[in-house]
Design an enzyme around this catalytic site. Sequence first.
Site, PDB file in Angstrom:
ATOM      1  CG  ASN A  58      -2.068  -0.953   1.140  1.00  0.00           C
ATOM      2  OD1 ASN A  58      -2.408  -1.435   0.054  1.00  0.00           O
ATOM      3  ND2 ASN A  58      -2.692  -1.241   2.270  1.00  0.00           N
ATOM      4  CB  SER A  59       3.690   2.322   2.157  1.00  0.00           C
ATOM      5  OG  SER A  59       2.984   2.295   3.378  1.00  0.00           O
ATOM      6  N   GLY A 114      -2.882   4.775   7.539  1.00  0.00           N
ATOM      7  CA  GLY A 114      -1.495   4.816   8.017  1.00  0.00           C
ATOM      8  C   GLY A 114      -0.504   4.471   6.925  1.00  0.00           C
ATOM      9  CG  ASP A 115      -0.778   0.695   5.090  1.00  0.00           C
ATOM     10  OD1 ASP A 115      -0.085   0.578   6.123  1.00  0.00           O
ATOM     11  OD2 ASP A 115      -1.635  -0.149   4.740  1.00  0.00           O
ATOM     12  CB  ALA A 116      -2.373   6.583   2.573  1.00  0.00           C
TER      13      ALA A 116
END
Length: 344
Positions: free
Chosen positions: A64-65, A298-300
């Site tokens: 995701n990140s 949070g990943d973003a």
Amino acid sequence: MAKLFCAGNPLLDISADVPQEFLDKYNVKVANAILADETHANLFEDIVKTFPDVQYIAGGATQNSARVAQWILGAPKSVAYTGCVGKDQFGEKLKAAAEKDGVNVQYMEVDDTPTGTCAVLVHGKERGLVANLAAANLYKFDHLQQESMQAIVSSAQFFYSAGFFLTVSPESAVSLGKHAAENNKVFCMNISAPFLVQVPPFKAAMMSCLPYMDFLFGNESEAAAFAESEGWESSLSVAEVAKKITTLGDKVNKQRPRYVVFTQGADKTIVACSDGSLTEYPVPAVPAEEIIDTNGAGDAFVGGFLAQLVLGKSIEEAVRCGHYASSVIIRRSGCTYPETHSFQ
């Protein structure tokens, strides 16, 4: 070649809006992530049968990140990503989604184990995650050692893994950290979930990476779990925990300070540095009625933050971009985003 190299557990998110009874049935708490065990044997089938609006979204925290960082950076293959998938339909879906986003995907593939999945149980605006790693659990250090992979590692200047990867291949994470320290590159990790510092072997793996970390990300519940695992006073604030972690252990690359970055949902984001400085950054408000779900927020944040580091921007700009990326993701279902971003 990619400037940011990420290694993690690629998972296909199986996402649905669920009532509290469904969470209770499988003992899942919102705002938490766990690994599937025998009590979750029927969970994935149950989701698909019970909720007709179930969605399949490319996931896994590190991936995701990586996808968000690639989205912000724009230039194709600015970000490379590795992890293990099965040679199956889900694996193909994951690869197609990440490649469509411009990521240089370098999966290790296995024949005899299916691609990993993650149940994303959305209740209200929050979500509980249950990961069935399957093939993701089979990533091998040997894959990272291949000549083609080492060429990508050598050209990258920034490295990132979520803490979840430490349950799979801590040797790979340590190897990337050592490479970064020896070549004055930037190594970043994420605590990712409280259990990763509560379970002794996982905490030991985290601590083996700590001397190489230039950036450590987390949220307020992970900060509290980390403090407890170190035997620190429970009265410590999130900011105080962040400051203590900046000087923990003997950092290998003394040319770079260590930053600890803790998000707290809508509350201020905390950035502590080993030089003793601490800054709190207000989070721009998102109207409650615009929030779809917080899965991937949070990943973003990490993806947006890393993109600005790659571009040579300040910590302040990195936080601002992290906040921007999170604000986009929580207005959508899962870790998805429009074709182009408006960050400037």
